[in-house]
Design a protein around this motif. Structure first.
Motif, PDB file in Angstrom:
ATOM      1  N   ILE A 207       3.824  -5.326   8.554  1.00  0.00           N
ATOM      2  CA  ILE A 207       2.966  -4.175   8.487  1.00  0.00           C
ATOM      3  C   ILE A 207       2.813  -3.949   7.144  1.00  0.00           C
ATOM      4  O   ILE A 207       3.761  -3.562   6.375  1.00  0.00           O
ATOM      5  CB  ILE A 207       3.468  -3.004   9.233  1.00  0.00           C
ATOM      6  N   THR A 208       1.627  -3.957   6.604  1.00  0.00           N
ATOM      7  CA  THR A 208       1.395  -3.692   5.128  1.00  0.00           C
ATOM      8  C   THR A 208       0.268  -2.888   4.931  1.00  0.00           C
ATOM      9  O   THR A 208      -0.524  -2.506   5.689  1.00  0.00           O
ATOM     10  CB  THR A 208       0.919  -5.033   4.501  1.00  0.00           C
ATOM     11  N   LEU A 209       0.297  -2.343   3.707  1.00  0.00           N
ATOM     12  CA  LEU A 209      -0.594  -1.440   3.428  1.00  0.00           C
ATOM     13  C   LEU A 209      -1.588  -2.156   2.500  1.00  0.00           C
ATOM     14  O   LEU A 209      -1.298  -2.547   1.315  1.00  0.00           O
ATOM     15  CB  LEU A 209      -0.062   0.038   2.781  1.00  0.00           C
ATOM     16  N   ARG A 210      -3.035  -1.984   2.882  1.00  0.00           N
ATOM     17  CA  ARG A 210      -3.866  -2.942   2.004  1.00  0.00           C
ATOM     18  C   ARG A 210      -3.732  -2.586   0.593  1.00  0.00           C
ATOM     19  O   ARG A 210      -3.843  -3.358  -0.232  1.00  0.00           O
ATOM     20  CB  ARG A 210      -5.133  -2.561   2.622  1.00  0.00           C
ATOM     21  N   GLU A 211      -3.719  -1.308   0.371  1.00  0.00           N
ATOM     22  CA  GLU A 211      -3.947  -0.685  -1.035  1.00  0.00           C
ATOM     23  C   GLU A 211      -2.754  -1.236  -1.918  1.00  0.00           C
ATOM     24  O   GLU A 211      -2.772  -1.305  -3.081  1.00  0.00           O
ATOM     25  CB  GLU A 211      -3.944   0.830  -1.147  1.00  0.00           C
ATOM     26  N   PHE A 212      -1.139  -1.565  -1.231  1.00  0.00           N
ATOM     27  CA  PHE A 212      -0.268  -1.881  -2.282  1.00  0.00           C
ATOM     28  C   PHE A 212      -0.142  -3.095  -2.176  1.00  0.00           C
ATOM     29  O   PHE A 212       0.669  -3.480  -3.001  1.00  0.00           O
ATOM     30  CB  PHE A 212       1.020  -1.024  -1.649  1.00  0.00           C
ATOM     31  N   ALA A 213      -0.622  -4.006  -1.431  1.00  0.00           N
ATOM     32  CA  ALA A 213      -0.379  -5.411  -1.177  1.00  0.00           C
ATOM     33  C   ALA A 213      -0.915  -5.833  -2.535  1.00  0.00           C
ATOM     34  O   ALA A 213      -2.025  -5.707  -3.283  1.00  0.00           O
ATOM     35  CB  ALA A 213      -1.382  -5.934  -0.259  1.00  0.00           C
ATOM     36  N   TYR A 214      -0.090  -6.839  -3.135  1.00  0.00           N
ATOM     37  CA  TYR A 214      -0.425  -7.448  -4.523  1.00  0.00           C
ATOM     38  C   TYR A 214      -0.474  -6.406  -5.618  1.00  0.00           C
ATOM     39  O   TYR A 214      -0.778  -6.866  -6.869  1.00  0.00           O
ATOM     40  CB  TYR A 214      -1.681  -8.139  -4.540  1.00  0.00           C
ATOM     41  N   ARG A 215      -0.004  -5.359  -5.548  1.00  0.00           N
ATOM     42  CA  ARG A 215       0.073  -4.489  -6.671  1.00  0.00           C
ATOM     43  C   ARG A 215       1.401  -4.560  -7.267  1.00  0.00           C
ATOM     44  O   ARG A 215       1.531  -3.677  -8.360  1.00  0.00           O
ATOM     45  CB  ARG A 215      -0.023  -2.889  -6.367  1.00  0.00           C
ATOM     46  N   GLY A 216       2.224  -5.447  -6.909  1.00  0.00           N
ATOM     47  CA  GLY A 216       3.591  -5.512  -7.404  1.00  0.00           C
ATOM     48  C   GLY A 216       4.784  -5.225  -6.302  1.00  0.00           C
ATOM     49  O   GLY A 216       4.361  -4.145  -5.553  1.00  0.00           O
ATOM     50  N   ARG A 217       5.440  -5.966  -6.260  1.00  0.00           N
ATOM     51  CA  ARG A 217       6.580  -5.933  -5.500  1.00  0.00           C
ATOM     52  C   ARG A 217       7.586  -4.741  -5.677  1.00  0.00           C
ATOM     53  O   ARG A 217       7.784  -4.664  -7.066  1.00  0.00           O
ATOM     54  CB  ARG A 217       7.437  -7.243  -5.478  1.00  0.00           C
ATOM     55  N   ARG A 218       8.358  -4.338  -4.810  1.00  0.00           N
ATOM     56  CA  ARG A 218       9.107  -3.011  -5.154  1.00  0.00           C
ATOM     57  C   ARG A 218       9.994  -3.540  -6.219  1.00  0.00           C
ATOM     58  O   ARG A 218      10.253  -2.772  -7.223  1.00  0.00           O
ATOM     59  CB  ARG A 218       9.763  -2.763  -3.972  1.00  0.00           C
ATOM     60  N   LYS A 219      10.680  -4.743  -6.161  1.00  0.00           N
ATOM     61  CA  LYS A 219      11.678  -4.969  -7.316  1.00  0.00           C
ATOM     62  C   LYS A 219      11.037  -5.396  -8.569  1.00  0.00           C
ATOM     63  O   LYS A 219      11.970  -5.660  -9.577  1.00  0.00           O
ATOM     64  CB  LYS A 219      12.858  -5.879  -6.867  1.00  0.00           C
TER      65      LYS A 219
END
Lengths: 684, 156
Positions: A207-219
């Motif tokens: 389950i991913t949010l389109r807006e945050f994908a490829y915007r930077g991994r959490r770490k």
């Protein structure tokens, strides 16, 4: 509570009877790997990663579900366990398509981390999984069932925290997948509120949010800053991930708090999206039909001149957003109210708040706090919705109400005009045709319930309303009125959620508190009433900028200073008053339409992520906002702008008095001492 | 064959009634509804969810977990063809193929006139009679592909 002592990996660990092995281990800094476990959700022990060995027990036990017992000797890192965990990981990897190089969450995945940690460099099992769909029907949330490990975190958070229980597991064995509603795809679900909690807790790339994908991994993010969501009166704690100076994603924080670290659709989307909005970056002055850039000196000079002129003619006003921090509100008060002696300060939607304040006043005079922390809804056995639409006003309150009803077994009553926001789970629905009828219902119920609770034997006083009369007056069937009375009289800790629209009539607010007192809705911190005040720091404006009497739109003004955060739309009444003012200064971080169109001078302001300060929240706490991204360019903090302005005006701001939240959270007298008041006191 | 909506609501509610306010009613109710209608319709599951205050997703999860529940209409007669080892070596595949050919349906399919539903099963426990076919509650043993048509014809 009995204290117990365990030995985990040779370390003596203290715990309390009832703790699980995992809880004791974590509290004593002993690491046990977990995957399906998530603090705050019911443990299910399905992933088998947290298995431990307990001496004198031949089985491997899951630490997250096994109660710790005094004297247990636990081993967490034996060779047998490591081999077993690696084998479990291999089985999970063989179970679906877990080829990391094709996944947007690679590097940000708990499954991948565990595989690396356990040195899982190959899979011994054949890949026998069936092909599943990648459910891309939802606008914001994507669900690729091929990457699912069936940890059920999403189902649990949806059921236990959000309360909608949109997601569940369908079929079994190899074919089991997450499903929403009656076999729907997520985008076709009628119950999903798009809060995104499922994506926040998903340990893999399912389950991913389109807006945050490829915007930077959490770490990989440069910084993670905790702050407070300003969008509604709850003030949920948020965690903002910052990467190369911009906000990459926003998530809820601590899962152990009552809200479970969830965010609603407002917080999840509005906050990160606002970081992309067009900013007002320099001061601007209107010239005919357009704006020209100006220096701070020129702009503030123009503001000061017009201000002084209008102030002399007593034709000036200050309109401030209720999303301002306590500190900002204090600055406005110390300069304009205390320094300049102005009366005309107010906040957007001030009428809503004034209604609540007036309705609460008789109880405050008794020294009792007439409302309670919102999460107490979860402790209630009877939740009453009074004309509120929590899904719009404060969606996390809606979650509390759903969870309270569906999971904690509370009754849900709806006493509203025309609306029934939780129709499917409401026990007693009393929907009236007019707002006046629903107020009359609450008023009448307060009397009837008070009678019933006082003592069953006392004869009914003369002049009191009867059930029949009340039914006739409100158009609610007598039987329904009886049921409501019995529910309220029979419950131990009812709680009343007041909608913002109720406060148009302060008498309605007073009646609601009366009804709460009558039905003994007493919590430690106040009477069991949760008022849905408008936004983040509405409570903070009560002691600061909120006007005693409304003035907006009452008189045509020459000068209006408007401070908006640009995050929520302004109310119609304020906008029309602004448009009718001769000279308008708008200070706002964004090009917020239509507000900016009315400005004669536009001043930049720090956005929500560039400010720090405190909010008074209806969770009964003063919460701290932190600077997520430092302001750039010409954007200056409010303190320095108002300092220059006060110099221009030749006024010395008064030192801010006590904190805006000072008396909001305390109840001088025990709430149980509260007594009902007559409505004549309020309505004159 | 269409079922009136109001009718469904009344009949489903009557099945739910004895379980109101009690725990553990979901599976018996689903069984009751399936017995009444032959399968679990969506609106029936919605009514169950509302009346028992169990989220629709959970009702759906339970209904799809158990092989005994069917979400699509089933035929008036259920043909269970044994595909166990004993029946297989004695030619049950050919019988299955023949039934598919006669009824023009796939495995687990239902004929358009809702007359038959075809379900291959793992073992019917009558290996001595292999190959075995069950139609409703009647077992037919030592079958041949040619012998199946007259039996099907007996069921309307």
């Amino acid at each position: 509570m009995n204290n117990i002592t365990l030995t985990i990996d040779g370390k003596t660990c203290d715990g309390v009877q009832g703790d699980t092995i995992l809880e004791v281990a974590r509290r004593n800094d002993v690491y046990i790997p977990t995957l399906c476990f998530l603090e705050g959700l019911t443990p299910i022990g399905s992933c088998r990663m947290c298995v431990v060995e307990v001496e004198k027990n031949p089985k491997m036990l899951t630490a997250c579900t096994t109660p710790a017992q005094d004297g247990m000797v636990v081993h967490t890192q034996t060779e047998k366990l490591r081999e077993f965990r690696r084998q479990m990981l291999e089985l999970i990897f063989a179970g679906r398509n877990h080829f990391c190089m094709y996944c947007s969450q690679s590097g940000d995945c708990e499954l991948q981390d565990l595989a690396i940690e356990h040195g899982m460099d190959s899979v011994r099992y054949p890949y026998l999984y069936a092909g599943f769909d990648n459910d891309a029907t939802h606008r914001d949330i994507q669900m690729d069932h091929n990457r699912c490990i069936l940890c059920l975190r999403c189902i649990r958070v949806c059921a236990e925290k959000v309360g909608t229980h949109t997601l569940d597991l369908q079929k079994r064995g190899w074919n089991a997948t997450i499903v929403s509603d009656l076999g729907r795809r997520l985008g076709e679900s009628s119950t999903c509120t798009t809060c995104g909690a499922c994506a926040q807790v998903c340990p893999t790339g399912t389950i991913t949010l389109r807006e945050f994908a490829y915007r930077g991994r959490r770490k990989d993010c440069d910084d993670v800053v905790e702050s407070v969501c300003p969008l509604c009166s709850i003030g949920c704690r948020i965690k903002a991930y910052v990467r190369t100076g911009s906000i990459a994603r926003v998530e809820g924080t601590s899962v152990t708090e009552p809200d479970g670290g969830q965010l609603c659709k407002k917080g999840r989307w509005t906050l990160p999206r606002s970081a992309e909005r067009e900013r007002i970056s320099v001061p601007m002055i209107r010239e005919g039909s357009h704006y020209r850039e100006a220096s701070w000196e020129e702009a503030l000079d123009l503001v000061a001149r017009n201000f002084q002129k209008a102030h002399g003619a007593d034709s000036d006003g200050i309109l401030v957003s209720s999303l301002c921090t306590d500190e900002e509100l204090s600055l406005f008060v110390s300069l304009f109210k205390d320094g300049l002696g102005m009366e005309r300060l107010d906040t957007f939607d001030g009428d809503v708040l004034r209604g609540f304040v007036k309705g609460f006043e008789p109880f405050r005079r008794q020294g009792v706090r007439p409302f309670t922390a919102a999460h107490n809804i979860l402790d209630s056995d009877c939740i009453v919705n009074l004309s509120a639409d929590p899904d719009e006003e404060a969606p996390v309150i809606a979650s509390y109400m759903r969870v309270g009803t569906l999971r904690n077994g509370a009754s849900l009553l709806n006493l509203s005009c025309k609306t029934s926001p939780f129709a499917d789970i409401t026990d007693v629905d009393a929907v009236t045709a007019t707002p006046a009828q629903s107020v009359a219902l609450v008023e009448g119920l307060a009397e009837l319930v008070a009678d019933l609770k006082a003592s069953g034997s006392e004869a009914q006083e003369e002049g009191k309303i009867s059930v029949g009369e009340l039914a006739g007056k409100t158009g609610i069937p007598e039987e329904t009125v009886e049921r409501i009375i019995n529910k309220l009289a029979g419950s131990q800790r009812p709680v009343f959620v007041l909608g913002g629209c109720l406060s148009r009539d302060p008498g309605a607010v007073t009646s609601a508190v009366n009804l709460a007192i009558a039905s003994r809705a007493i919590f430690e911190d106040g009477i069991g009433v949760v008022p849905l005040v408008v936004s983040g720091n509405s409570l903070g404006t009560i002691n600061t900028v909120l006007a005693k009497e409304p003035w907006i739109g009452r008189k045509k003004l020459d000068f209006l200073y408007v401070y908006s955060t640009g995050l929520v739309p302004e109310d119609e009444e304020s906008l029309s008053a602004i448009s009718g003012t001769k000279f308008v200064v708008v200070q706002c971080p964004f090009w917020a339409q239509p507000l900016v169109n009315f400005a004669d001078v536009l001043l930049p302001a720090p956005a929500w992520f560039e400010r720090s300060g405190h909010y008074c929240t209806i969770e009964g706490e003063r919460r701290r906002l932190n600077v997520v991204v430092p302001p750039k360019g010409e954007i200056r903090g409010l303190a320095s702008i108002l300092k220059d302005l006060s110099a221009g005006l030749g006024v010395e701001p008064e030192k801010p008095k006590e904190s805006p939240c000072g008396n909001l959270f305390a109840s001088e007298k025990p709430p149980a001492d509260a007594r009902m008041v007559s409505l004549e006191e309020v309505r004159n | 064959m269409t079922i009136q909506t109001t009718d469904v609501e009344q009949r489903v509610k009557a099945i739910i009634e004895p379980w109101k306010g009690k725990k553990g009613g979901l599976i018996p109710i689903l069984q009751g509804v399936q017995h009444e209608f032959g399968y679990l319709q969506e609106d029936a599951m919605e009514i169950i969810s509302r009346e028992l205050r169990i989220p629709t997703a959970e009702v759906y999860g339970v209904a799809t977990f158990y092989a005994q529940f069917h979400l699509k209409p089933r035929g008036r007669h259920i043909i269970r063809i044994c595909r166990g080892t004993a029946c297989h070596v004695r030619g049950s595949l050919k019988i299955l193929e023949r039934v598919k050919e006669i009824l023009k349906i796939e495995e687990n399919g239902t004929t358009d006139d809702l007359r038959f539903t075809l379900e291959p099963v793992a073992c019917l426990g009558a290996c001595g009679l292999a190959p075995v076919v069950m139609i409703n509650d009647v077992t037919y043993g030592r079958l041949t592909p040619d012998g199946i048509k007259p039996i099907l014809d007996k069921h309307e």
